[in-house]
Design an enzyme around this catalytic site. Structure first.
Site, PDB file in Angstrom:
ATOM      1  N   CYS A  37     -44.517 191.025  44.453  1.00  0.00           N
ATOM      2  CA  CYS A  37     -43.929 190.695  45.262  1.00  0.00           C
ATOM      3  C   CYS A  37     -44.218 189.527  45.105  1.00  0.00           C
ATOM      4  CB  CYS A  37     -44.487 190.994  46.202  1.00  0.00           C
ATOM      5  SG  CYS A  37     -44.441 189.807  48.177  1.00  0.00           S
TER       6      CYS A  37
ATOM      7  N   VAL B  69     -42.874 186.211  47.034  1.00  0.00           N
ATOM      8  CA  VAL B  69     -43.144 185.486  47.926  1.00  0.00           C
ATOM      9  C   VAL B  69     -44.700 185.521  48.332  1.00  0.00           C
ATOM     10  CG1 VAL B  69     -40.907 185.164  49.601  1.00  0.00           C
ATOM     11  CG2 VAL B  69     -42.316 187.298  49.963  1.00  0.00           C
ATOM     12  N   UNK B  70     -45.796 186.711  47.649  1.00  0.00           N
ATOM     13  CA  UNK B  70     -46.839 187.093  47.510  1.00  0.00           C
ATOM     14  C   UNK B  70     -47.757 185.971  47.080  1.00  0.00           C
ATOM     15  N   THR B  71     -47.102 185.508  46.119  1.00  0.00           N
ATOM     16  CA  THR B  71     -48.182 184.798  44.587  1.00  0.00           C
ATOM     17  C   THR B  71     -47.816 183.156  45.281  1.00  0.00           C
ATOM     18  OG1 THR B  71     -45.911 184.447  43.422  1.00  0.00           O
ATOM     19  CG2 THR B  71     -47.265 186.437  42.791  1.00  0.00           C
TER      20      THR B  71
END
Length: 158
Positions: free
Chosen positions: A41, A43-45
């Protein structure tokens, strides 16, 4: 001869873009060996930077197989995220947080919607696996970003 003949391929897919298994399916029959595939993901990092575990994996696989034999394929949903990942595997981690901080691998890196990838794989399989995503991704922006990163930081100009 294909870009992928005899190459060791590292796939880093995106949950919101093109997942790893879709790119793996496309690479069957190209002469490439997929040595690692994941779906992240982006955008999660942190700040869209490449996951630290993936950085370590890229570094280890590059040491094992030599940079000239490694190709990285990305599936990021956005041009900026693709650019950050591409910069990480060519010029080093721009966030200076991971194992690739300051490590200039200069790897060949492409996005799955780029012509270099698309033209090297079976068109029917590509259409089945990735074609739908081309309609929602900003393909031109991704191609431009990837091209800029390769031109600036890539060691291999083939």
């Amino acid at each position: 001869m294909s870009l992928f003949d005899g190459k060791k391929v590292i796939i880093i897919g995106d949950r919101d873009g093109i997942p790893g298994p879709a790119m793996e399916e496309c690479l069957k029959g190209t002469g490439a060996e997929v040595v690692y595939s994941s779906t992240e993901c982006f955008v999660u990092t942190a700040a869209g930077a490449m996951d630290l575990e993936n950085q370590k994996r890229v570094m280890d696989l590059t040491e094992k197989h030599n940079a000239e034999n490694v190709v990285v394929i990305l599936g990021a949903a956005e041009a900026e995220a693709a650019g950050l990942a591409a910069e990480t595997v060519t010029n080093g981690d721009p966030t200076f947080a991971g194992p690739l901080a300051g490590v200039q691998l200069g790897l060949r890196v492409y996005h799955a919607v780029e012509p270099q990838f698309k033209d090297a794989v079976n068109a029917e399989v590509y259409e089945d696996q990735i074609g739908m995503m081309e309609m929602v991704l900003e393909v031109d922006a991704i191609i431009e970003e990837m091209s800029n990163i390769r031109n600036e930081f890539g060691k291999f100009k083939d």
